[in-house]
Scaffold this active site. Structure first.
Site, short mmCIF file in Angstrom:
data_model
loop_
_atom_site.label_atom_id
_atom_site.label_comp_id
_atom_site.label_asym_id
_atom_site.label_seq_id
_atom_site.Cartn_x
_atom_site.Cartn_y
_atom_site.Cartn_z
N GLY A 1 0.71 -6.16 -1.93
CA GLY A 1 -0.50 -5.49 -1.48
C GLY A 1 -1.28 -6.39 -0.55
O GLY A 1 -1.65 -5.98 0.55
N LEU B 1 -1.25 -8.37 2.26
CA LEU B 1 -0.19 -8.30 3.26
C LEU B 1 0.36 -9.67 3.64
O LEU B 1 -0.35 -10.66 3.68
CB LEU B 1 -0.69 -7.55 4.50
CG LEU B 1 -0.97 -6.07 4.27
CD1 LEU B 1 -1.52 -5.42 5.53
CD2 LEU B 1 0.29 -5.33 3.80
N ARG C 1 -5.64 -40.18 -6.70
CA ARG C 1 -4.98 -41.10 -5.77
C ARG C 1 -5.06 -42.53 -6.30
O ARG C 1 -4.10 -43.30 -6.19
CB ARG C 1 -5.65 -41.02 -4.40
CG ARG C 1 -5.07 -41.99 -3.38
CD ARG C 1 -5.98 -42.12 -2.18
NE ARG C 1 -5.39 -42.97 -1.14
CZ ARG C 1 -6.04 -43.41 -0.09
NH1 ARG C 1 -7.30 -43.09 0.09
NH2 ARG C 1 -5.44 -44.17 0.81
N HIS D 1 0.83 -1.21 0.00
CA HIS D 1 0.00 0.00 0.00
C HIS D 1 0.86 1.26 0.00
O HIS D 1 0.42 2.31 -0.45
CB HIS D 1 -0.95 0.00 1.20
CG HIS D 1 -0.25 -0.12 2.52
ND1 HIS D 1 0.13 -1.34 3.04
CD2 HIS D 1 0.15 0.81 3.41
CE1 HIS D 1 0.73 -1.15 4.21
NE2 HIS D 1 0.77 0.15 4.45
N SER E 1 3.08 -38.97 -0.54
CA SER E 1 1.73 -39.13 -1.08
C SER E 1 1.56 -38.42 -2.42
O SER E 1 0.87 -38.92 -3.31
CB SER E 1 0.69 -38.59 -0.08
OG SER E 1 0.67 -39.36 1.10
N ASP F 1 -10.69 -41.02 4.49
CA ASP F 1 -10.35 -39.78 5.19
C ASP F 1 -11.54 -38.84 5.31
O ASP F 1 -11.53 -37.92 6.13
CB ASP F 1 -9.19 -39.06 4.50
CG ASP F 1 -7.84 -39.66 4.89
OD1 ASP F 1 -7.79 -40.37 5.91
OD2 ASP F 1 -6.85 -39.41 4.17
N GLU G 1 1.39 -24.57 3.69
CA GLU G 1 0.94 -24.48 2.29
C GLU G 1 0.99 -23.07 1.74
O GLU G 1 1.42 -22.85 0.60
CB GLU G 1 -0.49 -25.04 2.16
CG GLU G 1 -0.61 -26.53 2.38
CD GLU G 1 -0.83 -26.91 3.83
OE1 GLU G 1 -1.02 -28.10 4.10
OE2 GLU G 1 -0.79 -26.00 4.70
#
EC number: 2.2.1.1
Length: 666
Positions: A116, A118, A519, A68, A383, A468, A410
């Site tokens: 921008g 944040l 999978r 900003h 995996s 799962d 992530e």
């Protein structure tokens, strides 16, 4: 240079920022006014950069995470001689200008990253620092440090409240990225008011716990103290946080130190009072004093000399290590070695393999011929099948490793990938379960906005995940990512389509690619054996033509294509002629000619059934008013995958019934 001229140069940054925001009647003056001294000190006394060549490979990188405060950056770019005119500053935030409200990579010369949102700038800087360490370990030789730059960032309180900066800072400390220096504009003010209402922790203690070197500058206007802190940081082998105590809107008699100066023009009367406080005697707006212009010209010349010295070093390096130099040049230009794809694996009919596994085989094959392939997973490599076999892990002990352990971070992974791609010299990939793509979505969005050719490996792509349960079974993610402009989403149907998807992703120079992978094992499809690359590159193709004139089109992507083929065979036995269209990539299909689209989806065949284990959103465009969709518009369940697919109607019997009902209702 005299203290007077230094102060005048700092105040020039401030007044240019104030005038630009005032003229636009929009913007954030407070941050540039407070942070101008640290930015001036960094840009003129420490940063190695050549304004005449913003793409110099070994330049120091600068990321304004507090995007900003863009006028701080634009003022510095103009003053130091980048291709950004004073007229562009006067057109701040206007249509067609090179000075948008927040910095945009590729739009403004010298802007290293789009910021921008944040926190992401901090994480992208971590990615840049990781890229620098890896390339240095890979290409530097005794006496030839061709990669040895620093990555500098200016952030604010808001950046450090965001979770992504915490994830990234943790990773940077763990990796001991000593060439990353973060200057923290610590002004105790947020947009809504005083910071103490929402933020009271010790940032210093937190970063020390991450493994960072931390130093505090009590007076953000003291250039000597700022310079001393940066020198200390450069000498430390750990990443460094320099907390600089500043006053937002510094110099404004009525708005300085208050949130009101954060995101709105000061107003004409306050501008006048502020310039008086700076002892600014010039009446014209956007004024640059002659002695200030002369000083910045010296900075520009020093930058040209630094690049020239590096060019001489690299010329000697090319003579000493010609093959390595050639590989380095190829990598930094984003090119691939000749014949790189000759090692591509292929799959014969009769072989069943999960597309996550064929993706892993493609990755490992191409890693042998594309040395700049670099990446990892958010703690799911086994995996996701993203481990490059035979290669070391990228670590504080071995930066030459090509396998990155991002940890369960992530968002930081996605943003760091962007930083690596922005740095250049690497083909970057990162992986997680598809359902967790939501965790890094803001970073994916910035990758698309910046047109960065990063590669996302998203596995476990449907309810077939099974036991799962719904927390791990993606439903809305596919439609969500398809809606994002500039992102290529590819969901391959078998091993050959998976390899084709990897080839296309690696060939891209201006677009991120999301590979959406199964999978469960999938059969190799006869129609894709020789046509996968062409078909995937066009986004959709007729995988299995009808036996005669088509009564029906079966459209599918990924694991559902084999289901469509089986349903087609059952329908043909009943005398119903169906064609199967594999649609791995909607965005690629949309880029094709009208003629090709008609060839794949003939308008005279209005009976169309789409089959996809995800949200139905978007399929109406392809099936039309007389079509139908076998999809999932609710969350999944916990049970063996086969049972869930049966319950949700992803069986040959159910698809055939829906197809016949469609034809009956025509």
């Amino acid at each position: 240079m005299s203290k007077h001229v230094e102060q005048l140069a700092v105040n020039t940054i401030r007044t240019l920022s104030i005038d630009s925001v005032e003229k636009a009647n929009s913007g954030h003056p407070g941050m540039p006014m407070g942070a101008a001294p640290m930015a001036f000190c960094l840009w003129t006394k420490f940063m190695n950069h050549n304004p005449a060549n913003p793409d110099w490979v070994n330049r120091d990188r600068f990321v304004l995470s507090a995007g900003h405060g863009s006028m701080l950056l634009y003022s510095l770019l103009h003053l130091t001689g980048y291709d950004l005119s004073l007229e562009e500053l006067q057109n701040f935030r206007q249509w067609g200008s090179k000075t948008p409200g927040h910095p945009e990579y590729g739009h403004t010369p010298g802007v290293e990253a789009t910021t921008g949102p944040l926190g992401q700038g901090v994480a992208m800087a971590v990615g840049m620092a990781m890229a620098e360490r890896h390339l240095a370990a890979t290409y530097n030789r005794d006496g030839y440090n061709i990669v040895d730059h620093y990555t500098y960032t200016i952030c604010g309180d808001g950046d450090l409240m965001e979770g992504v900066s915490a994830e990234a800072a943790s990773l940077a400390g763990h990796l001991k990225l000593g060439r990353m220096i973060l200057l923290y504009d610590s002004n105790d003010i947020s947009l809504d008011g005083d910071l103490h209402h929402s933020f009271s922790e010790s940032v210093e203690d937190r970063f020390k716990a991450y493994g960072w070197h931390v130093v505090r500058v009590e007076d953000g206007n003291n250039l000597d103290e700022i310079a001393k802190a940066i020198e200390e940081a450069k000498a430390d082998e750990r990443p460094s946080l320099i907390e600089v105590k500043t006053t937002i809107g510094f110099g404004s008699p009525n708005k300085g130190g208050k949130s009101v100066s954060h995101g709105a023009p000061l107003g004409a009367d306050e501008v006048k009072l502020t310039k008086e406080a700076y002892e600014w005697t010039y009446e014209n707006e956007f004024h640059i004093p002659e002695e200030v212009a002369a000083y910045y010209e010296q900075v520009k010349q020093q930058g040209a000399e630094k690049e020239e010295s590096w060019n001489e070093l690299f010329a000697q390096y090319k003579k000493a290590y010609p093959e390595l130099a050639s590989q380095f040049e190829l990598a930094v230009h984003g090119d691939l070695p000749e014949g790189w794809d000759a090692v591509a694996p292929s799959y014969e009919v009769g072989k069943s393999v999960a597309t996550r596994s064929s993706s892993g085989e493609a990755l490992n094959a191409f890693a042998k011929t594309v040395p700049q392939l670099f990446g990892g997973s958010a703690d799911l490599a086994s995996s996701n099948k993203t481990l490059i076999k035979g290669e070391a892990n990228f670590s504080r002990d071995d930066y030459s490793g090509r396998n990155v352990w991002f940890g369960v971070r992530e968002f930081a992974m996605g943003a760091a990938m962007n930083g690596m791609a922005l740095h250049g010299g690497l083909k970057v990939f990162g992986a997680t379960f598809f359902v967790f793509s939501d965790y890094l979505r803001p970073a994916i969005r910035l990758a698309a906005l910046m047109q960065l050719p990063v590669i996302y490996v998203f596995t476990h792509d449907s309810i077939a995940v099974g036991e799962d349960g719904p927390t791990h079974e993606p439903v809305e993610q596919l439609a969500s990512l398809r809606a994002m402009p500039g992102l290529s989403v590819i969901r391959p149907a078998d091993g050959n389509e998976s390899v084709a998807a990897w080839k296309l992703a690696l060939e891209s120079k201006d677009q991120p690619t999301a590979l959406v992978l199964s999978r469960q094992n999938l059969p190799t499809l006869e129609g894709a054996v020789d046509r996968a690359y062409d078909g995937v590159s066009k986004g959709a193709y007729v995988l299995a033509p009808a036996n005669g004139s088509a009564d029906l089109l079966l459209l599918a992507s990924g694991s559902e294509v084999s289901l469509a083929v089986n349903a087609k065979e059952a329908l043909e036995k009943e005398g119903i002629h169906a064609a199967v269209v594999s649609m791995p990539s909607w965005d690629r299909f949309e880029a094709q000619s009208a003629e090709y689209k008609e060839e794949v989806l003939p308008s005279d065949v209005t009976a169309r059934l789409a089959i996809e284990m995800g949200s139905s959103l978007g399929w109406a465009k392809y099936v039309g008013n007389q079509g139908d969709v076998v999809a999932i518009d609710r969350f999944g369940a916990s049970a063996p995958g086969e049972r869930i697919m049966e319950e949700f109607g992803f069986t040959v019997q159910h698809v055939v019934a829906r197809a016949k009902a469609l034809l009956e209702n025509k």
